[in-house]
Write an enzyme that holds these catalytic residues in place. Structure first.
Site, PDB file in Angstrom:
ATOM      1  N   ARG A 181      42.799  62.404  31.142  1.00 49.22           N
ATOM      2  CA  ARG A 181      42.020  62.955  32.273  1.00 49.22           C
ATOM      3  C   ARG A 181      40.576  63.383  31.847  1.00 49.22           C
ATOM      4  O   ARG A 181      39.557  63.339  32.472  1.00 49.22           O
ATOM      5  CB  ARG A 181      42.633  63.701  33.225  1.00 49.22           C
ATOM      6  CG  ARG A 181      43.654  63.057  34.086  1.00 49.22           C
ATOM      7  CD  ARG A 181      44.525  64.139  35.140  1.00 49.22           C
ATOM      8  NE  ARG A 181      45.562  63.551  35.791  1.00 49.22           N
ATOM      9  CZ  ARG A 181      45.280  62.764  36.855  1.00 49.22           C
ATOM     10  NH1 ARG A 181      44.319  62.712  37.406  1.00 49.22           N
ATOM     11  NH2 ARG A 181      46.437  62.428  37.541  1.00 49.22           N
ATOM     12  N   LEU A 221      41.559  66.123  39.911  1.00 47.07           N
ATOM     13  CA  LEU A 221      40.683  66.921  38.946  1.00 47.07           C
ATOM     14  C   LEU A 221      41.342  67.868  38.253  1.00 47.07           C
ATOM     15  O   LEU A 221      42.003  68.687  38.933  1.00 47.07           O
ATOM     16  CB  LEU A 221      39.345  67.262  39.644  1.00 47.07           C
ATOM     17  CG  LEU A 221      38.670  65.853  40.257  1.00 47.07           C
ATOM     18  CD1 LEU A 221      37.518  66.433  41.250  1.00 47.07           C
ATOM     19  CD2 LEU A 221      37.869  64.822  39.053  1.00 47.07           C
ATOM     20  N   ASN A 229      35.637  68.697  49.714  1.00 47.77           N
ATOM     21  CA  ASN A 229      36.387  67.753  49.667  1.00 47.77           C
ATOM     22  C   ASN A 229      37.035  67.771  51.341  1.00 47.77           C
ATOM     23  O   ASN A 229      37.042  68.723  52.007  1.00 47.77           O
ATOM     24  CB  ASN A 229      37.753  67.714  49.073  1.00 47.77           C
ATOM     25  CG  ASN A 229      38.792  66.687  49.033  1.00 47.77           C
ATOM     26  OD1 ASN A 229      38.374  65.708  49.051  1.00 47.77           O
ATOM     27  ND2 ASN A 229      40.000  66.731  49.409  1.00 47.77           N
ATOM     28  N   HIS A 246      40.110  66.408  53.769  1.00 50.29           N
ATOM     29  CA  HIS A 246      41.403  66.293  53.359  1.00 50.29           C
ATOM     30  C   HIS A 246      42.087  65.814  54.902  1.00 50.29           C
ATOM     31  O   HIS A 246      41.905  66.668  55.838  1.00 50.29           O
ATOM     32  CB  HIS A 246      42.346  67.304  52.774  1.00 50.29           C
ATOM     33  CG  HIS A 246      43.671  67.028  52.641  1.00 50.29           C
ATOM     34  ND1 HIS A 246      44.278  66.009  51.744  1.00 50.29           N
ATOM     35  CD2 HIS A 246      44.630  67.552  53.256  1.00 50.29           C
ATOM     36  CE1 HIS A 246      45.332  66.197  51.725  1.00 50.29           C
ATOM     37  NE2 HIS A 246      45.729  66.938  52.674  1.00 50.29           N
ATOM     38  N   SER A 302      40.539  68.549  57.452  1.00 51.41           N
ATOM     39  CA  SER A 302      40.000  69.776  56.894  1.00 51.41           C
ATOM     40  C   SER A 302      38.966  69.613  55.907  1.00 51.41           C
ATOM     41  O   SER A 302      39.149  68.611  55.220  1.00 51.41           O
ATOM     42  CB  SER A 302      41.113  70.680  56.379  1.00 51.41           C
ATOM     43  OG  SER A 302      42.086  70.861  57.297  1.00 51.41           O
ATOM     44  N   ASP A 331      43.923  70.504  46.964  1.00 56.80           N
ATOM     45  CA  ASP A 331      43.904  70.633  48.618  1.00 56.80           C
ATOM     46  C   ASP A 331      44.020  72.269  48.916  1.00 56.80           C
ATOM     47  O   ASP A 331      44.790  72.379  49.865  1.00 56.80           O
ATOM     48  CB  ASP A 331      44.977  69.694  49.192  1.00 56.80           C
ATOM     49  CG  ASP A 331      44.657  68.220  48.768  1.00 56.80           C
ATOM     50  OD1 ASP A 331      45.486  67.131  48.921  1.00 56.80           O
ATOM     51  OD2 ASP A 331      43.454  67.839  48.526  1.00 56.80           O
TER      52      ASP A 331
HETATM   53  C1  GRF Z   1      40.174  59.130  54.767  1.00 58.11           C
HETATM   54  O1  GRF Z   1      40.960  59.242  55.442  1.00 58.11           O
HETATM   55  C2  GRF Z   1      40.003  60.304  53.815  1.00 58.11           C
HETATM   56  O2  GRF Z   1      40.301  61.601  54.451  1.00 58.11           O
HETATM   57  C3  GRF Z   1      40.916  59.822  52.714  1.00 58.11           C
HETATM   58  O3  GRF Z   1      40.608  58.666  52.229  1.00 58.11           O
HETATM   59  C4  GRF Z   1      40.286  57.936  53.561  1.00 58.11           C
HETATM   60  C5  GRF Z   1      39.268  56.929  53.438  1.00 58.11           C
HETATM   61  O4  GRF Z   1      38.331  57.530  53.244  1.00 58.11           O
HETATM   62  N1  GRF Z   1      40.862  61.032  51.595  1.00 58.11           N
HETATM   63  P1  GRF Z   1      36.724  56.960  53.031  1.00 58.11           P
HETATM   64  O5  GRF Z   1      36.395  55.904  54.232  1.00 58.11           O
HETATM   65  O6  GRF Z   1      36.863  56.105  51.756  1.00 58.11           O
HETATM   66  O7  GRF Z   1      35.715  57.986  53.027  1.00 58.11           O
END
Ligand code: GRF
Length: 202
Positions: free
Chosen positions: A65, A93, A107, A109, A136, A145
């Site tokens: 990572r 991360l 972020n 979530h 959120s 998260d």
């Molecule tokens: C979304 O539900 C986001 O909350 C999650 O990934 C999904 C797709 O997000 N983390 P996006 O369309 O790639 O922004």
């Protein structure tokens, strides 16, 4: 003008909403979109928006990572971002990376944190029989998260909801919330954003 880098892994709908919002008197502009997957559909959307893009494929680094994150950080440093937005970014991360950007990394979530950290949030809300679900935006810290919450949006759960339907109904609220939070955050305003409760969905 604050410079914003956005990390994606897939469709990038949150990235598109953020990019489209950074106009006029908004204190920030998008400068780079990076994906951990070269096949991410969001990369083409970023290019259509004339935003520089890059890819750091995590699979090239196996279990290392830190090595993946070192290359990612190099790409980011070249863009000199003031703010980093994780938007559908599906890699966990390490503390080394989050510490480097603590206080300037956000972020989104898809749950009402602190409930349902991690994956499969919509199914978990349904399984729990929750009447209200939501999303959120939080500052990213080393704990998954778990950072300070900057905004939330709530929607009612209906009897017809499946995990997929709930996810689809929630997505527009993610966009609206992330846009509202970034606008304030870029202006140095850390007040919580609460979008109006939506009883029936968009
Ligand atoms: C979304 O539900 C986001 O909350 C999650 O990934 C999904 C797709 O997000 N983390 P996006 O369309 O790639 O922004």
């Amino acid at each position: 003008m604050k410079r914003v880098a956005i990390l994606i892994s897939g469709g990038g709908s949150n990235m598109v909403a953020l990019a489209n919002s950074m106009t006029g008197d908004h204190a920030a502009r998008p400068v780079l979109v990076v994906s951990n997957d070269a096949a991410a559909v969001g990369l083409a959307k970023a290019r259509d928006l004339s935003i520089a893009t890059d890819v750091v494929d995590h699979r090239e680094f196996g279990k290392d990572r830190a090595a993946f994150e070192d290359v990612l950080a190099t790409k980011l440093e070249d863009a000199q971002p003031d703010i980093i937005c994780l938007a559908g970014f599906m890699r966990i991360l390490t503390e080394g990376f989050t510490a480097r950007y603590e206080g300037r990394m956000l972020n989104i979530h898809p749950s009402l944190l602190p409930k349902y950290k991690g994956l499969h949030t919509h199914q978990r809300a349904l399984d729990a029989g929750d009447d209200v679900h939501g999303c959120s935006v939080h500052e990213v810290t080393s704990a998954l998260d778990d950072g300070p919450i900057l905004g939330q949006a709530r929607i009612a759960v209906t009897a017809q909801d499946t995990a997929d339907i709930l996810a689809a109904r929630l997505l527009p609220f993610e966009h609206a919330l992330y846009v509202a939070v970034l606008r304030r955050y870029a202006a140095g305003d850390r007040r919580m954003v609460h979008l109006p409760f939506d009883p029936v969905g968009l």
